[in-house]
Design a protein around this motif. Sequence first.
Motif, PDB file in Angstrom:
ATOM      1  N   ALA A  19       0.918   5.762  11.149  1.00 27.64           N
ATOM      2  CA  ALA A  19      -0.372   5.612  11.830  1.00 27.64           C
ATOM      3  C   ALA A  19      -0.890   4.179  11.698  1.00 27.64           C
ATOM      4  O   ALA A  19      -1.449   3.625  12.648  1.00 27.64           O
ATOM      5  CB  ALA A  19      -1.387   6.606  11.257  1.00 27.64           C
ATOM      6  N   MET A  20      -0.676   3.575  10.537  1.00 25.65           N
ATOM      7  CA  MET A  20      -1.115   2.190  10.324  1.00 25.65           C
ATOM      8  C   MET A  20      -0.467   1.251  11.340  1.00 25.65           C
ATOM      9  O   MET A  20      -1.100   0.303  11.799  1.00 25.65           O
ATOM     10  CB  MET A  20      -0.783   1.736   8.900  1.00 25.65           C
ATOM     11  CG  MET A  20      -1.680   2.327   7.845  1.00 25.65           C
ATOM     12  SD  MET A  20      -3.375   1.729   7.891  1.00 25.65           S
ATOM     13  CE  MET A  20      -3.139   0.000   7.498  1.00 25.65           C
ATOM     14  N   GLU A  21       0.786   1.532  11.686  1.00 24.52           N
ATOM     15  CA  GLU A  21       1.493   0.692  12.660  1.00 24.52           C
ATOM     16  C   GLU A  21       0.824   0.715  14.029  1.00 24.52           C
ATOM     17  O   GLU A  21       0.988  -0.209  14.817  1.00 24.52           O
ATOM     18  CB  GLU A  21       2.947   1.139  12.794  1.00 24.52           C
ATOM     19  CG  GLU A  21       3.783   0.860  11.569  1.00 24.52           C
ATOM     20  CD  GLU A  21       5.202   1.382  11.688  1.00 24.52           C
ATOM     21  OE1 GLU A  21       5.650   1.672  12.821  1.00 24.52           O
ATOM     22  OE2 GLU A  21       5.862   1.484  10.643  1.00 24.52           O
ATOM     23  N   LYS A  22       0.072   1.780  14.303  1.00 26.78           N
ATOM     24  CA  LYS A  22      -0.569   1.951  15.613  1.00 26.78           C
ATOM     25  C   LYS A  22      -2.039   1.528  15.611  1.00 26.78           C
ATOM     26  O   LYS A  22      -2.702   1.596  16.631  1.00 26.78           O
ATOM     27  CB  LYS A  22      -0.487   3.425  16.049  1.00 26.78           C
ATOM     28  CG  LYS A  22       0.903   4.016  16.036  1.00 26.78           C
ATOM     29  CD  LYS A  22       1.683   3.564  17.229  1.00 26.78           C
ATOM     30  CE  LYS A  22       3.023   4.316  17.277  1.00 26.78           C
ATOM     31  NZ  LYS A  22       3.911   3.748  18.249  1.00 26.78           N
ATOM     32  N   THR A  23      -2.545   1.085  14.462  1.00 20.57           N
ATOM     33  CA  THR A  23      -3.964   0.700  14.395  1.00 20.57           C
ATOM     34  C   THR A  23      -4.173  -0.711  14.920  1.00 20.57           C
ATOM     35  O   THR A  23      -3.220  -1.425  15.246  1.00 20.57           O
ATOM     36  CB  THR A  23      -4.508   0.766  12.949  1.00 20.57           C
ATOM     37  OG1 THR A  23      -3.864  -0.238  12.164  1.00 20.57           O
ATOM     38  CG2 THR A  23      -4.335   2.146  12.349  1.00 20.57           C
ATOM     39  N   SER A 116      -7.126   7.076  15.329  1.00 21.56           N
ATOM     40  CA  SER A 116      -8.510   6.869  15.755  1.00 21.56           C
ATOM     41  C   SER A 116      -9.453   6.761  14.551  1.00 21.56           C
ATOM     42  O   SER A 116     -10.310   5.878  14.494  1.00 21.56           O
ATOM     43  CB  SER A 116      -8.941   8.014  16.667  1.00 21.56           C
ATOM     44  OG  SER A 116     -10.276   7.868  17.044  1.00 21.56           O
ATOM     45  N   LYS A 117      -9.284   7.649  13.573  1.00 23.46           N
ATOM     46  CA  LYS A 117     -10.140   7.615  12.383  1.00 23.46           C
ATOM     47  C   LYS A 117      -9.919   6.325  11.591  1.00 23.46           C
ATOM     48  O   LYS A 117     -10.866   5.742  11.071  1.00 23.46           O
ATOM     49  CB  LYS A 117      -9.887   8.832  11.493  1.00 23.46           C
ATOM     50  CG  LYS A 117     -10.501  10.104  12.051  1.00 23.46           C
ATOM     51  CD  LYS A 117     -10.325  11.276  11.120  1.00 23.46           C
ATOM     52  CE  LYS A 117     -11.008  12.497  11.713  1.00 23.46           C
ATOM     53  NZ  LYS A 117     -11.448  13.442  10.714  1.00 23.46           N
ATOM     54  N   LEU A 118      -8.666   5.879  11.502  1.00 26.29           N
ATOM     55  CA  LEU A 118      -8.382   4.622  10.797  1.00 26.29           C
ATOM     56  C   LEU A 118      -9.008   3.442  11.537  1.00 26.29           C
ATOM     57  O   LEU A 118      -9.613   2.565  10.912  1.00 26.29           O
ATOM     58  CB  LEU A 118      -6.871   4.428  10.639  1.00 26.29           C
ATOM     59  CG  LEU A 118      -6.193   5.359   9.643  1.00 26.29           C
ATOM     60  CD1 LEU A 118      -4.681   5.185   9.689  1.00 26.29           C
ATOM     61  CD2 LEU A 118      -6.715   5.119   8.231  1.00 26.29           C
ATOM     62  N   ASN A 119      -8.878   3.411  12.858  1.00 29.11           N
ATOM     63  CA  ASN A 119      -9.493   2.326  13.628  1.00 29.11           C
ATOM     64  C   ASN A 119     -11.007   2.313  13.456  1.00 29.11           C
ATOM     65  O   ASN A 119     -11.609   1.240  13.323  1.00 29.11           O
ATOM     66  CB  ASN A 119      -9.117   2.421  15.108  1.00 29.11           C
ATOM     67  CG  ASN A 119      -7.759   1.830  15.399  1.00 29.11           C
ATOM     68  OD1 ASN A 119      -7.313   0.897  14.737  1.00 29.11           O
ATOM     69  ND2 ASN A 119      -7.084   2.381  16.386  1.00 29.11           N
ATOM     70  N   HIS A 125     -15.716  -1.351   8.486  1.00 23.78           N
ATOM     71  CA  HIS A 125     -15.644  -1.902   7.124  1.00 23.78           C
ATOM     72  C   HIS A 125     -14.691  -3.089   7.067  1.00 23.78           C
ATOM     73  O   HIS A 125     -13.483  -2.931   6.851  1.00 23.78           O
ATOM     74  CB  HIS A 125     -15.196  -0.830   6.134  1.00 23.78           C
ATOM     75  CG  HIS A 125     -16.062   0.388   6.176  1.00 23.78           C
ATOM     76  ND1 HIS A 125     -17.331   0.411   5.650  1.00 23.78           N
ATOM     77  CD2 HIS A 125     -15.869   1.602   6.723  1.00 23.78           C
ATOM     78  CE1 HIS A 125     -17.871   1.585   5.861  1.00 23.78           C
ATOM     79  NE2 HIS A 125     -16.999   2.337   6.517  1.00 23.78           N
ATOM     80  N   ALA A 126     -15.257  -4.249   7.221  1.00 18.40           N
ATOM     81  CA  ALA A 126     -14.459  -5.466   7.088  1.00 18.40           C
ATOM     82  C   ALA A 126     -14.037  -5.595   5.628  1.00 18.40           C
ATOM     83  O   ALA A 126     -14.765  -5.200   4.726  1.00 18.40           O
ATOM     84  CB  ALA A 126     -15.272  -6.682   7.497  1.00 18.40           C
ATOM     85  N   PRO A 127     -12.843  -6.133   5.409  1.00 14.90           N
ATOM     86  CA  PRO A 127     -12.398  -6.267   4.013  1.00 14.90           C
ATOM     87  C   PRO A 127     -13.279  -7.260   3.251  1.00 14.90           C
ATOM     88  O   PRO A 127     -13.876  -8.145   3.844  1.00 14.90           O
ATOM     89  CB  PRO A 127     -10.963  -6.771   4.136  1.00 14.90           C
ATOM     90  CG  PRO A 127     -10.877  -7.397   5.490  1.00 14.90           C
ATOM     91  CD  PRO A 127     -11.867  -6.659   6.348  1.00 14.90           C
TER      92      PRO A 127
END
Length: 131
Positions: A19-23, A116-119, A125-127
Amino acid sequence: MLCLIVDDDADDQELFSAAMEKTMLDNYTCIFAGDGAEAIALLNTAPVPDYIFLDLNMPRLNGLQCLSEIRKQERLQEVPVAIYSTSSDELSKNKALGLGATAFISKPTRFHELISKLNDFFSAHAPAKKH
């Protein structure tokens, strides 16, 4: 961008990584820990991550216990930490937020919902700035 993913389920780690690869994030690296105790040991030796994702239910040191330990470390105070779990009960969510979680993400049943939730999380929340 460095993301620490803490989950005792290898399949969930793989799914999260896919999923991270698609964010929306570019140039990120995921590192993994199999439980909270392993995560704390890793955080004591690895560079400070930009984001931490903690599964709620794990052996040895669960997500809430791990979160509590993370928030005790000054160098990790500003790192966005998301608790993610198949559980979505308000008690767990409120406890996590009370201990310093940045967000509580319920594990969705569909892959595109996780992306979607990760995006949404990354947009909100900026790092933390690294010194």
